[in-house]
Each structure stands twice: as structure tokens, then as C-alpha cells.
Design a protein around this motif. Structure first.
Motif, PDB file in Angstrom:
ATOM      1  N   ARG A 295      -6.249 -16.269  -7.364  1.00  0.00           N
ATOM      2  CA  ARG A 295      -6.563 -15.512  -8.398  1.00  0.00           C
ATOM      3  C   ARG A 295      -5.529 -14.493  -8.697  1.00  0.00           C
ATOM      4  NH1 ARG A 295     -11.282 -15.737  -5.310  1.00  0.00           N
ATOM      5  NH2 ARG A 295     -11.011 -13.622  -4.762  1.00  0.00           N
ATOM      6  N   ALA A 296      -5.021 -13.901  -7.427  1.00  0.00           N
ATOM      7  CA  ALA A 296      -4.093 -12.860  -7.882  1.00  0.00           C
ATOM      8  C   ALA A 296      -2.579 -13.664  -8.529  1.00  0.00           C
ATOM      9  CB  ALA A 296      -3.575 -12.397  -6.377  1.00  0.00           C
ATOM     10  N   ALA A 297      -2.272 -14.825  -8.378  1.00  0.00           N
ATOM     11  CA  ALA A 297      -1.265 -15.451  -8.855  1.00  0.00           C
ATOM     12  C   ALA A 297      -1.526 -15.793 -10.467  1.00  0.00           C
ATOM     13  CB  ALA A 297      -0.943 -16.765  -8.269  1.00  0.00           C
ATOM     14  N   MET A 298      -2.605 -15.845 -10.845  1.00  0.00           N
ATOM     15  CA  MET A 298      -2.782 -16.325 -12.272  1.00  0.00           C
ATOM     16  C   MET A 298      -2.498 -15.572 -13.335  1.00  0.00           C
ATOM     17  SD  MET A 298      -6.733 -17.970 -11.507  1.00  0.00           S
ATOM     18  CE  MET A 298      -7.124 -19.068 -12.907  1.00  0.00           C
ATOM     19  N   PRO A 299      -2.414 -14.195 -13.387  1.00  0.00           N
ATOM     20  CA  PRO A 299      -1.681 -13.445 -14.506  1.00  0.00           C
ATOM     21  C   PRO A 299      -0.328 -13.864 -14.528  1.00  0.00           C
ATOM     22  CG  PRO A 299      -3.267 -12.105 -13.013  1.00  0.00           C
ATOM     23  CD  PRO A 299      -3.109 -13.220 -12.388  1.00  0.00           C
ATOM     24  N   GLY A 300       0.368 -14.070 -13.428  1.00  0.00           N
ATOM     25  CA  GLY A 300       1.630 -14.359 -13.461  1.00  0.00           C
ATOM     26  C   GLY A 300       1.722 -15.501 -14.073  1.00  0.00           C
ATOM     27  N   VAL A 301       1.027 -16.557 -13.621  1.00  0.00           N
ATOM     28  CA  VAL A 301       1.226 -18.074 -14.478  1.00  0.00           C
ATOM     29  C   VAL A 301       0.778 -17.838 -15.874  1.00  0.00           C
ATOM     30  CG1 VAL A 301       0.015 -20.264 -14.555  1.00  0.00           C
ATOM     31  CG2 VAL A 301       0.352 -19.023 -12.043  1.00  0.00           C
ATOM     32  N   GLN A 302      -0.187 -16.937 -16.149  1.00  0.00           N
ATOM     33  CA  GLN A 302      -0.354 -16.928 -17.581  1.00  0.00           C
ATOM     34  C   GLN A 302       0.838 -16.247 -18.329  1.00  0.00           C
ATOM     35  OE1 GLN A 302      -2.961 -17.593 -19.388  1.00  0.00           O
ATOM     36  NE2 GLN A 302      -2.330 -16.541 -21.322  1.00  0.00           N
ATOM     37  N   ALA A 303       1.560 -15.422 -17.915  1.00  0.00           N
ATOM     38  CA  ALA A 303       2.796 -14.706 -18.340  1.00  0.00           C
ATOM     39  C   ALA A 303       3.891 -15.804 -18.693  1.00  0.00           C
ATOM     40  CB  ALA A 303       3.416 -13.827 -17.447  1.00  0.00           C
ATOM     41  N   ILE A 304       3.978 -16.913 -17.604  1.00  0.00           N
ATOM     42  CA  ILE A 304       5.229 -18.060 -17.829  1.00  0.00           C
ATOM     43  C   ILE A 304       4.460 -18.758 -18.963  1.00  0.00           C
ATOM     44  CG2 ILE A 304       5.709 -20.127 -16.553  1.00  0.00           C
ATOM     45  CD1 ILE A 304       5.709 -18.622 -13.842  1.00  0.00           C
ATOM     46  N   HIS A 305       3.016 -19.062 -19.057  1.00  0.00           N
ATOM     47  CA  HIS A 305       2.767 -19.623 -20.012  1.00  0.00           C
ATOM     48  C   HIS A 305       3.212 -18.981 -21.615  1.00  0.00           C
ATOM     49  CE1 HIS A 305      -0.114 -21.680 -23.110  1.00  0.00           C
ATOM     50  NE2 HIS A 305      -0.609 -20.731 -23.155  1.00  0.00           N
ATOM     51  N   GLU A 306       2.867 -17.955 -21.647  1.00  0.00           N
ATOM     52  CA  GLU A 306       2.850 -17.004 -22.904  1.00  0.00           C
ATOM     53  C   GLU A 306       4.532 -17.030 -23.246  1.00  0.00           C
ATOM     54  OE1 GLU A 306       1.046 -13.456 -22.383  1.00  0.00           O
ATOM     55  OE2 GLU A 306      -0.884 -14.133 -22.610  1.00  0.00           O
ATOM     56  N   LYS A 307       5.295 -16.907 -22.141  1.00  0.00           N
ATOM     57  CA  LYS A 307       6.859 -17.001 -22.311  1.00  0.00           C
ATOM     58  C   LYS A 307       7.251 -18.354 -22.898  1.00  0.00           C
ATOM     59  CE  LYS A 307      11.070 -15.541 -20.273  1.00  0.00           C
ATOM     60  NZ  LYS A 307      11.874 -14.869 -19.100  1.00  0.00           N
ATOM     61  N   PHE A 308       6.975 -19.014 -22.253  1.00  0.00           N
ATOM     62  CA  PHE A 308       7.542 -20.587 -22.576  1.00  0.00           C
ATOM     63  C   PHE A 308       6.724 -21.444 -23.589  1.00  0.00           C
ATOM     64  CE2 PHE A 308       9.474 -19.046 -18.491  1.00  0.00           C
ATOM     65  CZ  PHE A 308      11.162 -19.301 -19.101  1.00  0.00           C
ATOM     66  N   LYS A 309       5.656 -21.159 -23.918  1.00  0.00           N
ATOM     67  CA  LYS A 309       4.678 -22.337 -24.714  1.00  0.00           C
ATOM     68  C   LYS A 309       5.282 -22.733 -26.028  1.00  0.00           C
ATOM     69  CE  LYS A 309       1.983 -18.647 -26.866  1.00  0.00           C
ATOM     70  NZ  LYS A 309       0.575 -17.812 -26.818  1.00  0.00           N
ATOM     71  N   SER A 310       6.216 -22.202 -26.487  1.00  0.00           N
ATOM     72  CA  SER A 310       6.664 -22.423 -27.598  1.00  0.00           C
ATOM     73  C   SER A 310       8.231 -23.292 -27.393  1.00  0.00           C
ATOM     74  CB  SER A 310       6.828 -21.543 -28.998  1.00  0.00           C
ATOM     75  OG  SER A 310       7.798 -20.591 -28.554  1.00  0.00           O
ATOM     76  N   LYS A 311       8.441 -23.365 -26.136  1.00  0.00           N
ATOM     77  CA  LYS A 311       9.980 -23.723 -25.784  1.00  0.00           C
ATOM     78  C   LYS A 311      10.003 -25.389 -25.247  1.00  0.00           C
ATOM     79  CE  LYS A 311      11.549 -19.412 -25.607  1.00  0.00           C
ATOM     80  NZ  LYS A 311      12.222 -18.117 -24.409  1.00  0.00           N
ATOM     81  N   GLY A 312       8.739 -26.029 -25.302  1.00  0.00           N
ATOM     82  CA  GLY A 312       8.834 -27.287 -24.515  1.00  0.00           C
ATOM     83  C   GLY A 312       8.342 -27.212 -23.235  1.00  0.00           C
ATOM     84  N   VAL A 313       7.589 -26.385 -22.943  1.00  0.00           N
ATOM     85  CA  VAL A 313       6.757 -26.187 -21.679  1.00  0.00           C
ATOM     86  C   VAL A 313       5.371 -26.135 -21.561  1.00  0.00           C
ATOM     87  CG1 VAL A 313       6.724 -24.589 -19.502  1.00  0.00           C
ATOM     88  CG2 VAL A 313       8.855 -24.646 -21.043  1.00  0.00           C
ATOM     89  N   SER A 314       4.707 -27.028 -20.631  1.00  0.00           N
ATOM     90  CA  SER A 314       3.224 -26.989 -20.684  1.00  0.00           C
ATOM     91  C   SER A 314       2.975 -26.593 -19.232  1.00  0.00           C
ATOM     92  CB  SER A 314       2.930 -28.591 -20.593  1.00  0.00           C
ATOM     93  OG  SER A 314       3.011 -28.772 -21.889  1.00  0.00           O
ATOM     94  N   VAL A 315       1.940 -25.640 -19.112  1.00  0.00           N
ATOM     95  CA  VAL A 315       1.462 -24.912 -17.802  1.00  0.00           C
ATOM     96  C   VAL A 315       0.210 -25.165 -17.557  1.00  0.00           C
ATOM     97  CG1 VAL A 315       1.072 -22.871 -16.766  1.00  0.00           C
ATOM     98  CG2 VAL A 315       3.247 -23.035 -18.362  1.00  0.00           C
ATOM     99  N   PHE A 316      -0.107 -25.825 -16.372  1.00  0.00           N
ATOM    100  CA  PHE A 316      -1.662 -26.414 -16.101  1.00  0.00           C
ATOM    101  C   PHE A 316      -1.877 -25.832 -14.945  1.00  0.00           C
ATOM    102  CE2 PHE A 316      -0.007 -29.955 -18.609  1.00  0.00           C
ATOM    103  CZ  PHE A 316      -1.108 -29.956 -19.575  1.00  0.00           C
ATOM    104  N   GLY A 317      -3.108 -25.479 -14.757  1.00  0.00           N
ATOM    105  CA  GLY A 317      -3.925 -25.144 -13.476  1.00  0.00           C
ATOM    106  C   GLY A 317      -4.478 -26.257 -12.981  1.00  0.00           C
ATOM    107  N   LEU A 318      -4.016 -26.776 -11.847  1.00  0.00           N
ATOM    108  CA  LEU A 318      -5.057 -28.049 -11.245  1.00  0.00           C
ATOM    109  C   LEU A 318      -5.808 -27.657  -9.975  1.00  0.00           C
ATOM    110  CD1 LEU A 318      -2.211 -29.140 -12.517  1.00  0.00           C
ATOM    111  CD2 LEU A 318      -2.285 -30.937 -10.828  1.00  0.00           C
TER     112      LEU A 318
END
Length: 208
Positions: free
Chosen positions: A113-136
Motif C-alpha cells: 500500500r505504501a508503494a502504490m502512490p509511487g506506482v501511480q506516479a510512474i503510470h502518470e509519467k509514462f502512460k502516453s509514452k508506450g508504457v503499461s503499468v499493472f498491479g498484479l
């Protein structure tokens, strides 16, 4: 003896069930006395017997090195097929040519849970650059879609990833894995120490 504790208060937090308290008061304390170890063993209630059971499978949360049982950096990432919360099927091979960031997690895992804001930040930074972010989501006992909605996390969520976690040698969560456009692992790490290392791996995958 004057420095020995006389009272211990414990506060138990049970999410969704309420809190509880236990208070232990100690008296007649004596220092440097011998103790019969048998006195420390709990008595077996009448009608019961002690049996040894197999140790449970470890589902550890927290940091540590990349798991050695699974694929390592530079090796092909194992294929997977998972569904999202709406039932739509996703395959890792569907994202060949993109960088894929995978976060193995569960709602009961505090470090996750503590890591998830950082994962969200990565998603927002790269989502339009050919990067897909998934929580498994793996080893789950709670409401993963509900938690992500409540926290306003918008990256992808893939359900029932226990078997996939095994393929990747995941022994502790969160585990972050970055897969390059060629399907090979660029980065894999148990624990999340910030976005910098993950972002660096993503940027390596985006280079022509």
C-alpha cells in the motif's frame, strides 16, 4: 530490580473488526533467579493432544533482493494471461513492443500500500509514452478493485495472479518487475524504495 517493567499495555488493531487492548501487570519480580523451563510451557487442555504440522507457505511482505528462483534481468519474462476487474483478458504478449511495469501486491500488505502512490506516479509519467503499468493482485483476502477505486489509483489491475507470482519467483511483496519491448526483464526487485530505480529501467526500455 527497580528498572524492571511492572506493567505492559498492548493495543491490537484489527481492521474492520475494531480495536482491542491487553494489560499485563507484573508483581513480585525477582532478578537473576533460575526458572524451570517446563513452567513456561502452556498446559495441554484435557481432550487435546499436540501434533506437528507442516510449515505454511511463506507469503512475506517487505524488502529484499530480487528473487533467485525466478527469471533474472536479461532473461525472457514468463508469459501470463490474466483478467482485469471487469473480466477482460490480458496477455503479456499483447504488450510486446511496449515497456510493461508489474507490481505484485495485495491489500493486506502494508509495504504494498505504501508503494502504490509511487506506482501511480510512474503510470502518470509514462502512460502516453508506450508504457503499461499493472498491479498484479496475488494472495488476496480483501477487495483489491475497491481499494484501488477508493485510493483513486488509475493504473491497470489484474486479478488472481498467484500462479504468475510463482512463475516470477516472487517470495515477498511488493515485487516490481519491468519488462522491455523485446519481452526481456529490465528490472526486478522485492520491495519498493522509490520511483527512481524503476523509472530508470523504464527509460532504458524506451531508448531506441
Amino acid at each position: 530490580e527497580a528498572s524492571l517493567p511492572r506493567r505492559m499495555d498492548m493495543h491490537f488493531i484489527d481492521q474492520g473488526q475494531g480495536d482491542g487492548f491487553a494489560v499485563t501487570v507484573l508483581s513480585d519480580l525477582k532478578a537473576n533467579t533460575s526458572i524451570d523451563k517446563a513452567a513456561l510451557a502452556a498446559a495441554v487442555p484435557d481432550g487435546f493432544e499436540v501434533k506437528k504440522v507442516a510449515a505454511p507457505e511463506r507469503k512475506r511482505a517487505g524488502g529484499g533482493p530480487a528473487p533467485s528462483a525466478g527469471p533474472q534481468v536479461g532473461q525472457p519474462a514468463p508469459e501470463w494471461t490474466l483478467t482485469d476487474a471487469s473480466g477482460k483478458e490480458h496477455k503479456l504478449s499483447d504488450y510486446r513492443g511496449e515497456v510493461v511495469v508489474m507490481d505484485f501486491w495485495a491489500t493486506w500488505c502494508g509495504p504494498c500500500r505504501a508503494a502504490m502512490p509511487g506506482v501511480q506516479a510512474i503510470h502518470e509519467k509514462f502512460k502516453s509514452k508506450g508504457v503499461s503499468v499493472f498491479g498484479l493482485d496475488c494472495w488476496e483476502s480483501g477487495d483489491a478493485p475497491g481499494y484501488m477505486k477508493e485510493q483513486k489509483f488509475t493504473y491497470g489491475l489484474l486479478m488472481k495472479a498467484d500462479e504468475v507470482a510463482g512463475k516470477y519467483g516472487v517470495s515477498g511483496i511488493p515485487t516490481i518487475c519491468v519488462v522491455g519491448p523485446d519481452g526481456k526483464i529490465l528490472y526486478i526487485q522485492t520491495g519498493f524504495e522509490g520511483e527512481e530505480a524503476v523509472e530508470a529501467a523504464v527509460e532504458r526500455g524506451l531508448r531506441p
